[in-house]
Write a protein that holds these residues in place. Structure first.
Motif, PDB file in Angstrom:
ATOM      1  N   THR A 271      -5.407  -2.091  15.765  1.00 40.84           N
ATOM      2  CA  THR A 271      -3.556  -2.841  15.768  1.00 40.84           C
ATOM      3  C   THR A 271      -4.008  -4.063  14.906  1.00 40.84           C
ATOM      4  O   THR A 271      -5.171  -4.141  14.549  1.00 40.84           O
ATOM      5  N   SER A 272      -2.474  -4.334  14.822  1.00 34.28           N
ATOM      6  CA  SER A 272      -2.206  -5.730  14.248  1.00 34.28           C
ATOM      7  C   SER A 272      -2.302  -6.782  15.756  1.00 34.28           C
ATOM      8  O   SER A 272      -1.661  -8.186  14.936  1.00 34.28           O
ATOM      9  N   ALA A 273      -2.971  -6.833  17.047  1.00 35.89           N
ATOM     10  CA  ALA A 273      -2.609  -7.349  17.822  1.00 35.89           C
ATOM     11  C   ALA A 273      -2.787  -8.821  17.743  1.00 35.89           C
ATOM     12  O   ALA A 273      -2.549  -9.446  17.402  1.00 35.89           O
TER      13      ALA A 273
ATOM     14  N   GLY B 187      -4.386   1.640  17.531  1.00 38.14           N
ATOM     15  CA  GLY B 187      -3.294   1.511  16.889  1.00 38.14           C
ATOM     16  C   GLY B 187      -2.896   2.920  15.778  1.00 38.14           C
ATOM     17  O   GLY B 187      -4.359   4.163  16.139  1.00 38.14           O
TER      18      GLY B 187
ATOM     19  N   LEU C 176     -14.145  -4.853   4.453  1.00 37.68           N
ATOM     20  CA  LEU C 176     -13.756  -5.002   3.479  1.00 37.68           C
ATOM     21  C   LEU C 176     -14.542  -5.511   2.077  1.00 37.68           C
ATOM     22  O   LEU C 176     -14.495  -5.081   1.412  1.00 37.68           O
TER      23      LEU C 176
ATOM     24  N   ASP D  95     -10.196   2.292   2.647  1.00 38.61           N
ATOM     25  CA  ASP D  95     -10.424   1.777   3.472  1.00 38.61           C
ATOM     26  C   ASP D  95     -11.044   2.528   5.031  1.00 38.61           C
ATOM     27  O   ASP D  95     -11.904   1.327   5.186  1.00 38.61           O
TER      28      ASP D  95
ATOM     29  N   PHE E 222      -1.761   3.188  25.766  1.00 38.50           N
ATOM     30  CA  PHE E 222      -3.087   2.540  26.233  1.00 38.50           C
ATOM     31  C   PHE E 222      -3.499   2.622  27.833  1.00 38.50           C
ATOM     32  O   PHE E 222      -4.312   3.189  28.233  1.00 38.50           O
TER      33      PHE E 222
ATOM     34  N   ALA F 175      -4.865   2.467  10.197  1.00 38.09           N
ATOM     35  CA  ALA F 175      -5.851   3.522  11.402  1.00 38.09           C
ATOM     36  C   ALA F 175      -5.081   5.352  10.989  1.00 38.09           C
ATOM     37  O   ALA F 175      -6.275   5.823  10.578  1.00 38.09           O
TER      38      ALA F 175
ATOM     39  N   ASN G 213      -1.683   4.312  21.341  1.00 40.90           N
ATOM     40  CA  ASN G 213      -1.325   3.448  20.477  1.00 40.90           C
ATOM     41  C   ASN G 213      -0.302   3.452  21.540  1.00 40.90           C
ATOM     42  O   ASN G 213      -0.049   3.742  22.411  1.00 40.90           O
ATOM     43  N   ARG G 214       0.568   2.112  21.376  1.00 37.35           N
ATOM     44  CA  ARG G 214       1.246   1.314  21.605  1.00 37.35           C
ATOM     45  C   ARG G 214       2.830   2.544  22.393  1.00 37.35           C
ATOM     46  O   ARG G 214       3.030   2.944  22.961  1.00 37.35           O
TER      47      ARG G 214
ATOM     48  N   GLN H 202     -15.165  -1.317   1.366  1.00 38.45           N
ATOM     49  CA  GLN H 202     -14.009  -0.678   0.160  1.00 38.45           C
ATOM     50  C   GLN H 202     -14.317  -0.865  -0.725  1.00 38.45           C
ATOM     51  O   GLN H 202     -13.394  -0.436  -1.675  1.00 38.45           O
TER      52      GLN H 202
ATOM     53  N   LYS I 262       0.667  -1.138  -0.048  1.00 36.73           N
ATOM     54  CA  LYS I 262       0.097   0.055   0.321  1.00 36.73           C
ATOM     55  C   LYS I 262       1.028   1.339   0.679  1.00 36.73           C
ATOM     56  O   LYS I 262       0.241   2.311  -1.026  1.00 36.73           O
TER      57      LYS I 262
ATOM     58  N   PRO J 136      -4.628  -5.743  22.268  1.00 40.38           N
ATOM     59  CA  PRO J 136      -4.443  -4.562  23.186  1.00 40.38           C
ATOM     60  C   PRO J 136      -4.523  -4.309  24.309  1.00 40.38           C
ATOM     61  O   PRO J 136      -5.467  -4.749  24.696  1.00 40.38           O
ATOM     62  N   PRO J 137      -3.504  -3.182  25.139  1.00 37.38           N
ATOM     63  CA  PRO J 137      -3.889  -3.381  27.081  1.00 37.38           C
ATOM     64  C   PRO J 137      -5.054  -2.545  27.164  1.00 37.38           C
ATOM     65  O   PRO J 137      -4.404  -1.576  27.320  1.00 37.38           O
TER      66      PRO J 137
ATOM     67  N   GLY K  90      -1.413   2.896  13.166  1.00 33.81           N
ATOM     68  CA  GLY K  90      -0.616   2.404  11.632  1.00 33.81           C
ATOM     69  C   GLY K  90      -1.004   2.869  10.265  1.00 33.81           C
ATOM     70  O   GLY K  90      -1.721   3.699  10.368  1.00 33.81           O
TER      71      GLY K  90
HETATM   72  P1  NDP Z   1       0.000  -2.036  11.373  1.00 32.04           P
HETATM   73  O1  NDP Z   1       1.860  -2.744  10.937  1.00 32.04           O
HETATM   74  O2  NDP Z   1       0.919  -0.613  10.065  1.00 32.04           O
HETATM   75  O3  NDP Z   1       0.153  -1.158  11.940  1.00 32.04           O
HETATM   76  C1  NDP Z   1       0.524  -2.116  13.034  1.00 32.04           C
HETATM   77  C2  NDP Z   1      -0.054  -0.976  14.318  1.00 32.04           C
HETATM   78  O4  NDP Z   1      -0.341  -2.553  15.600  1.00 32.04           O
HETATM   79  C3  NDP Z   1       0.503  -0.998  15.024  1.00 32.04           C
HETATM   80  O5  NDP Z   1      -0.020   1.028  15.384  1.00 32.04           O
HETATM   81  C4  NDP Z   1       1.499  -1.138  16.215  1.00 32.04           C
HETATM   82  O6  NDP Z   1       1.750  -0.277  17.428  1.00 32.04           O
HETATM   83  C5  NDP Z   1       0.003  -1.782  16.994  1.00 32.04           C
HETATM   84  N1  NDP Z   1       0.567  -2.906  16.884  1.00 32.04           N
HETATM   85  C6  NDP Z   1       1.550  -4.085  16.630  1.00 32.04           C
HETATM   86  N2  NDP Z   1       0.870  -5.131  17.894  1.00 32.04           N
HETATM   87  C7  NDP Z   1       0.375  -4.219  18.769  1.00 32.04           C
HETATM   88  C8  NDP Z   1      -0.128  -5.111  19.836  1.00 32.04           C
HETATM   89  N3  NDP Z   1       0.922  -6.484  20.699  1.00 32.04           N
HETATM   90  N4  NDP Z   1      -0.298  -4.908  21.362  1.00 32.04           N
HETATM   91  C9  NDP Z   1      -0.678  -3.160  21.229  1.00 32.04           C
HETATM   92  N5  NDP Z   1      -0.707  -2.758  19.137  1.00 32.04           N
HETATM   93  C10 NDP Z   1      -0.087  -3.153  18.087  1.00 32.04           C
HETATM   94  O7  NDP Z   1      -0.703  -2.511  10.203  1.00 32.04           O
HETATM   95  P2  NDP Z   1      -1.885  -1.903   9.019  1.00 32.04           P
HETATM   96  O8  NDP Z   1      -2.374  -0.887   9.985  1.00 32.04           O
HETATM   97  O9  NDP Z   1      -2.103  -2.234   8.346  1.00 32.04           O
HETATM   98  O10 NDP Z   1      -3.501  -3.290   9.837  1.00 32.04           O
HETATM   99  C11 NDP Z   1      -4.241  -3.118  10.413  1.00 32.04           C
HETATM  100  C12 NDP Z   1      -5.018  -4.277  11.087  1.00 32.04           C
HETATM  101  O11 NDP Z   1      -5.613  -4.016  10.668  1.00 32.04           O
HETATM  102  C13 NDP Z   1      -4.848  -5.608  10.551  1.00 32.04           C
HETATM  103  O12 NDP Z   1      -5.202  -6.062  11.432  1.00 32.04           O
HETATM  104  C14 NDP Z   1      -4.919  -5.526   9.854  1.00 32.04           C
HETATM  105  O13 NDP Z   1      -5.228  -7.148   8.772  1.00 32.04           O
HETATM  106  C15 NDP Z   1      -6.532  -4.938   9.321  1.00 32.04           C
HETATM  107  N6  NDP Z   1      -7.094  -4.249   8.133  1.00 32.04           N
HETATM  108  C16 NDP Z   1      -8.456  -4.672   7.917  1.00 32.04           C
HETATM  109  C17 NDP Z   1      -8.823  -4.491   7.033  1.00 32.04           C
HETATM  110  C18 NDP Z   1     -10.005  -4.616   6.488  1.00 32.04           C
HETATM  111  O14 NDP Z   1     -10.879  -4.759   5.417  1.00 32.04           O
HETATM  112  N7  NDP Z   1     -11.141  -5.158   7.073  1.00 32.04           N
HETATM  113  C19 NDP Z   1      -7.831  -3.085   5.960  1.00 32.04           C
HETATM  114  C20 NDP Z   1      -6.978  -3.323   6.386  1.00 32.04           C
HETATM  115  C21 NDP Z   1      -6.232  -3.024   7.393  1.00 32.04           C
HETATM  116  P3  NDP Z   1       3.127   0.795  17.439  1.00 32.04           P
HETATM  117  O15 NDP Z   1       3.344   1.678  16.457  1.00 32.04           O
HETATM  118  O16 NDP Z   1       3.502   1.031  18.210  1.00 32.04           O
HETATM  119  O17 NDP Z   1       4.515  -0.663  16.763  1.00 32.04           O
END
Ligand code: NDP
Length: 272
Positions: free
Chosen positions: A191-193, A126, A243, A101, A177, A131, A150-151, A246, A65, A200-201, A128
């Motif tokens: 988040t991708s947790a 989150g 999904l 999205d 959090f 978000a 966010n973490r 979008q 992306k 996520p806490p 990322g």
């Molecule tokens: P990114 O890798 O860009 O971002 C990940 C985010 O999750 C960051 O904010 C990260 O925090 C946080 N994070 C990761 N692990 C943990 C944890 N264990 N505890 C707390 N926070 C955590 O991922 P994306 O933003 O691309 O994707 C996020 C989610 O959204 C995924 O599950 C993806 O599958 C889903 N998604 C679903 C879509 C749909 O159409 N349904 C479309 C797009 C995404 P930090 O910044 O501290 O690393």
């Protein structure tokens, strides 16, 4: 027949071909849509090859992306805001990058779940790519508050710096959090947790009674976040509706018609 595809790596799991086939049948549009595995170091080449073959547009999923954002000759406002592109439109003026999205998430919340965002307190977990793409579409619905937790707090603060001027005074804020205070009407797990079955806490008190708790992830079973939210009085929802929505927004960008999503969402749900 006009041709479209989705690029990703991996791509075998993608549900986009069946979603777009259903939209094409429903709207009477003649098109073909396929999955394409792009090499990790060859995304731009894969896109250019598809354009040369006569492709009209494409979806882009993990991990391309950000590269799609760089590749585009022009960006829609929402793709600029998101800093990422999930939809490409190939036209006479080159490659246009869009991001559907956020609009998909907001449509799922407001239309499918029937929960208005206007005047509500929204907590976004989150900061990322996913978000970042939803901040602008949520703010456009005028929530009373949007807190990004966010973490890595600095990443959430960067989003507040980027979008703060578009929100009313005091509407948009960032925290870690542990510093989430008060209860929220809508809690979104971006988040991708959940991919690792982690939670996520988020404090249990963050869910107002009957709050909508939406996890962007989807699967056959509720995620740990959905289970946690439900056990604290929230109404859980997964990311399957996002999904499907979008994809409907991408279909609109390509074909000028927005398909109905309800039956496709039900069909995908029954196949999970
Ligand atoms: P990114 O890798 O860009 O971002 C990940 C985010 O999750 C960051 O904010 C990260 O925090 C946080 N994070 C990761 N692990 C943990 C944890 N264990 N505890 C707390 N926070 C955590 O991922 P994306 O933003 O691309 O994707 C996020 C989610 O959204 C995924 O599950 C993806 O599958 C889903 N998604 C679903 C879509 C749909 O159409 N349904 C479309 C797009 C995404 P930090 O910044 O501290 O690393």
């Amino acid at each position: 027949m006009d041709r479209y595809c989705v690029f990703g790596n991996p791509i075998a799991h993608s549900k986009s071909p069946e979603i777009h086939a259903a939209y094409a049948a429903q709207t009477g549009q003649q098109l073909a849509y396929e999955k394409r595995l792009a090499p990790l170091d060859g995304f731009a080449g894969a896109v250019r090859a598809f354009v040369a073959e006569g492709g009209k547009g494409a979806n882009v999923t993990v991990p391309f992306k950000l590269e799609a954002h760089k590749l585009a000759d022009a960006l829609t406002v929402r793709a600029q805001a998101a800093g990422a592109v999930n939809t490409l439109v190939f036209g006479p003026d080159g490659i246009i990058g869009d991001n559907t999205d956020g609009a998909g998430l907001v449509a799922d919340i407001t239309v499918n779940a029937g929960v208005p965002i206007a005047g509500k307190r929204v907590l976004l977990l989150g900061a990322g790519g996913a978000a970042r793409g939803v901040v602008l579409p949520i703010l456009e619905h005028r929530p009373a508050a949007l807190v990004i937790a966010n973490r890595t707090v600095a990443t959430a603060e960067a989003l507040v710096a980027q979008f703060g001027a578009l929100a009313g005074p005091g509407v948009l804020s960032a925290c870690g959090f542990a510093d989430v205070r008060g209860a929220f009407d809508i809690v979104i797990n971006a988040t991708s947790a959940s991919l690792n079955s982690d939670l996520p806490p988020v404090p249990a008190g963050a869910f107002a009674p009957g709050a909508l708790a939406l996890d962007m992830m989807y699967g056959a079973r509720p995620t740990v976040f959905m289970q946690f939210a439900a056990s604290h009085g929230a109404v859980p929802r997964d990311g399957l509706g996002m999904l499907v929505e979008q994809a409907a927004e991408a279909f609109l960008a390509w074909r000028g018609v927005r398909p109905h999503t309800g039956a496709v969402l039900q069909q995908l749900r029954s196949q999970l």
